[in-house]
Design an enzyme around this catalytic site. Structure first.
Site, mmCIF file in Angstrom:
data_model
loop_
_atom_site.group_PDB
_atom_site.id
_atom_site.type_symbol
_atom_site.label_atom_id
_atom_site.label_comp_id
_atom_site.label_asym_id
_atom_site.label_seq_id
_atom_site.Cartn_x
_atom_site.Cartn_y
_atom_site.Cartn_z
ATOM 1 N N SER A 94 27.471 84.065 92.831
ATOM 2 C CA SER A 94 28.729 82.951 93.337
ATOM 3 C C SER A 94 29.797 82.899 92.572
ATOM 4 O O SER A 94 29.838 82.553 91.325
ATOM 5 C CB SER A 94 28.278 81.555 93.964
ATOM 6 O OG SER A 94 28.988 81.088 94.459
ATOM 7 N N HIS A 95 30.952 83.388 92.862
ATOM 8 C CA HIS A 95 31.946 83.544 92.246
ATOM 9 C C HIS A 95 32.925 82.287 92.374
ATOM 10 O O HIS A 95 33.871 82.456 93.439
ATOM 11 C CB HIS A 95 32.790 84.778 92.514
ATOM 12 C CG HIS A 95 33.915 85.100 91.597
ATOM 13 N ND1 HIS A 95 34.777 86.421 91.415
ATOM 14 C CD2 HIS A 95 34.024 84.673 90.229
ATOM 15 C CE1 HIS A 95 35.423 86.347 90.299
ATOM 16 N NE2 HIS A 95 35.201 85.273 89.685
ATOM 17 N N GLN A 96 32.869 81.021 91.816
ATOM 18 C CA GLN A 96 33.413 79.932 91.898
ATOM 19 C C GLN A 96 34.651 79.775 91.006
ATOM 20 O O GLN A 96 35.592 78.851 91.360
ATOM 21 C CB GLN A 96 32.550 78.833 91.686
ATOM 22 C CG GLN A 96 31.196 78.921 92.407
ATOM 23 C CD GLN A 96 30.072 77.766 92.063
ATOM 24 O OE1 GLN A 96 30.191 76.632 92.248
ATOM 25 N NE2 GLN A 96 29.206 78.302 91.065
#
Length: 740
Positions: A65-67
């Site tokens: 997950s690229h937060q």
């Protein structure tokens, strides 16, 4: 000069030593560890899960997950160095990432374009590893969801295992990709990396419990579970609240009511410590203390005070009547009930108070508790607001709720801290909410939907909470909504349709969506809210034993007529039911499922849940994983040997008279065993019209009620559900069947 050199050598030596320790403990290369050390020290990262992720047998796809901007650097430091990282354009062009990009192979990928690369399949088939960075979105749009389909297809073609990875806390970093309004920034938050066990798409589909579920949906659900796994479930409600205060700001206004105004996290927890001290004096750790209060700031303060003092909050349903309240007091062995004299007087609950005292409990009034608080005590509480009065244990009971009693005697449901936090985090992992939102909660906290969804969820996620004391004020609530300007609202079909009748068109115009549960949402209600207020009603399904939310529709996955898809971390199975061809009886398991029951015949004794819980609901599931409630197992009538769903009867009648309210009940019949009676508010309802309509709809004659009982309004429980016990009694009395 020599001193500076010595200092630099010392720093380098310590750095190298720390890298050596990390390389050994995490199983990464020394060069990776050198670049990982600063992140580890600054963000105190919990990274134990990465060892299992590294050990996953190839071929494997790490789905991250690229937060924020730091995930690629973290993964390049922690994942095996033979992993091919598929980076977004911004990460590929960032100069500061140059040292990390040299740690492993990487290619550029534009997330706007869907890819199915033969090269990637070949890499995986050659026992390779991929790391794919997914845009951080709880509810990805249609375009973004295509990425799930693409990666699922690649995984299937290469028979690769998928390992979802989520870095908890990363969305609050200064480098976060989420707008600050939705994710307040923190310079040095503690991060925690969650990595789930590797599974193939086939294993994920089988595990979903849905025959032939799509690979993309099974993958999407697993990815959401990683977000849930990163949540801290073991600290208990008090510490979860303090974490939220730290994350969103202790001075942030978090709860408000129509009488006492707004409270910040610090003010709320200060009040909770003061009240908690008073409650400590009249109870022992682990005791069940009754809470008989309306939706107001005082309720939240009392709840958190009990949590701080390691007491169990038993939420008294004051609308259930004196007999049921007395039964609840005895069942949960409640010795003290916290309430407000002003509330008791306004709500005319003197008979309920008398029943409580007759059952052996004493009343404790908030007005009197507040009078004795000294200035030094307030000051001490203000200084120690973030410290609980007693040690916290997430596996211990936190609250006791009582089942609705819509079909019989209520039972006490015991929920732990972990149950409640898990369910709130499950909802957050499925529904897109943020501190930019404001929630109007009119559902009482003695109802599980009102407690977890309407109170605990916003407090833990930074969503501003506006509490209103009663859902029955149909004319006042639209006016409150116009002034408070909420973006989210919870309700039931009964309440929502009543508000729409009295509201002006602009009253609910601020809403993004409305979450409805407890009973089926009629198409007419959905249409009115969509056309008049521009608000979508997303229907969900829950039960008190599940704390309560089990499934919900969302912006991405929404299908009218269903209650949505299971929340992350919940598993189900369907057991066949005699006479039911479509669907089966729903059984559930998950971290949100209750600790167990207390019953009137075994008061104070926890009867623990053994693994799976039988919901008593008959449901069907389509290949996309959407659940449709066919009815309660107890709400099936056996007519001449055939099983007929009373819920299906109500849906049939609803489509004929959509603006009215209906309840189908089963009554004794000497010839057929049972027969169906329609209790309805439709003044023009007649059996012949219904028979002809049923014939046109192609339903069996057994499903069509031949007896119709007309009422001014259907009996409703305090939770908003139809009171079927009373409706059935009304039908029996009006048809003269009491003797039978």
């Amino acid at each position: 000069m020599l001193l500076a050199s010595a200092v630099l050598l010392g720093v380098a030596a310590v750095w190298a030593l720390a890298a050596g320790v990390l390389a050994y403990t995490l199983g990464i290369r020394f060069r990776q560890a050198l670049l990982y050390v600063p992140f580890k020290l600054v963000y105190r990262i919990r990274d134990d899960a990465t060892r299992d992720a590294r050990a996953a047998t190839a071929p494997v796809i790490y789905v991250v997950s690229h937060q924020s901007r730091i995930e690629p650097a973290l993964m390049l430091s922690l994942l095996p160095d033979d992993t091919l990282h598929i980076l977004d354009e911004a990460s590929a062009d960032a100069h500061w990432l140059d040292p990390w990009r040299t740690l492993a192979r990487n290619i550029v990928f534009n997330a706007e374009h869907v890819f199915v690369s033969r090269r990637l399949v070949r890499v995986l088939r050659g026992k390779g590893r991929l790391a794919v960075y997914f845009p951080d979105s709880v509810e990805p749009d249609v375009k973004s969801f295509r990425l799930f389909r693409a990666v699922a297809r690649i995984a299937m073609q290469a028979d690769a295992r998928i390992v979802p990875i989520f870095v908890g806390g990363a969305r609050h970093l200064p480098s976060s990709l989420t707008p600050p309004k939705q994710a307040p920034r923190s310079w040095f938050p503690r991060l925690g990396i969650a990595a789930l066990a590797p599974m193939t798409i086939a294993e994920l589909s089988e595990r979903a419990g849905v025959a032939h579920t799509t690979s993309a949906n099974a993958f999407f659900d697993r990815f959401a579970e990683a977000r849930l796994a990163a949540a801290e479930l073991d600290g208990g409600l008090f510490h979860a609240m303090c974490d939220a205060a730290e994350r969103f700001g202790s001075s942030r206004t978090i709860v408000e009511d129509v009488v006492t105004g707004a409270l910040s996290y610090r003010m709320l927890m200060t009040g909770a410590r003061v009240i908690g001290r008073r409650l400590e004096a009249v109870s022992a750790p682990g005791d069940a203390v009754g809470v008989l209060l309306p939706n107001a700031n005082g309720l939240v303060i009392a709840l958190m005070g009990l949590v701080s003092a390691a007491r169990v909050a038993a939420m008294v349903n004051y609308t259930a009547g004196p007999a049921n309240v007395a039964s609840a007091v005895k069942t949960a062995e409640i010795r003290v009930v916290v309430s407000s004299k002003a509330f008791i007087e306004k709500a005319d609950l003197a008979d309920v108070v008398a029943a409580i005292e007759q059952a052996g409990a004493r009343m404790l009034w908030l007005e009197e508790l507040r009078k004795g608080v000294s200035a030094p005590e307030k000051a001490a509480a203000a200084l120690q607001w973030h410290r609980p009065l007693r040690p916290q244990n997430a596996s211990k009971p936190a609250v006791i709720l009582f089942t609705s009693g819509s079909e019989g005697t209520p039972k006490a449901v015991v929920l732990s801290h972990r149950n409640l936090i898990a369910n709130a985090m499950q909802a957050e992992a499925r529904i897109s909410i943020s501190p930019a939102d404001k929630l109007l909660n009119v559902l009482p906290a003695f109802h599980s939907f009102g407690l977890t969804g309407g109170t605990i969820l916003p407090l833990l996620t930074g969503v501003r909470l506006f509490l209103y004391p009663s859902p029955l004020h149909y004319k006042l609530i639209p006016d409150i909504a116009r002034k408070a300007r909420p973006t989210i609202m919870f309700g039931t079909d009964t309440f929502l349709s009543a508000y729409a009748r009295t509201a002006e068109d602009g009253d609910f115009s601020s809403l993004r969506f409305v979450v409805a549960g407890a009973e089926p949402v009629r198409q007419e209600t959905r249409r009115v809210w969509r056309d008049r207020f521009g608000a979508e009603i997303v229907e969900g399904y829950g039960l008190t034993e599940a704390a309560p939310v089990v499934a919900v529709n969302t912006a991405t996955h929404n299908r009218d007529g269903t209650v949505g898809r299971l929340l992350p971390g919940i598993r189900m199975r369907l057991e066949p039911v005699e006479g039911v061809s479509e669907g089966g009886q729903l059984w559930l398991t998950g971290p949100n499922m209750m600790m167990g029951y207390m019953t009137a015949d075994r008061p104070g004794e926890l009867q623990p849940l053994d693994g799976w819980h039988d919901t008593g609901d008959i449901v069907s599931v389509d290949r996309e994983g959407f659940l449709t409630i066919r009815g309660r197992a107890k709400r099936f009538a056996k007519i001449a040997g055939e099983m007929v769903s009373l819920g299906a009867v109500e849906m049939l009648v609803q489509s004929l008279w959509p603006e009215e309210h209906h309840a189908a009940v089963a009554v004794p019949d000497k010839r057929k065993g049972e027969r169906i009676v329609l209790v309805t508010t439709a003044g023009n309802a007649d059996a012949e019209t219904l028979r002809l309509y049923g014939k046109q709809a192609g339903v069996a004659d057994l499903m069509v009620p031949h007896d119709i009982v007309k009422v001014g309004e259907l009996p409703v429980l305090g939770s908003g559900k139809t009171d079927y016990v009373t409706a059935r009694r009304m039908a029996i009395e009006q048809l003269g069947l009491a003797a039978a």
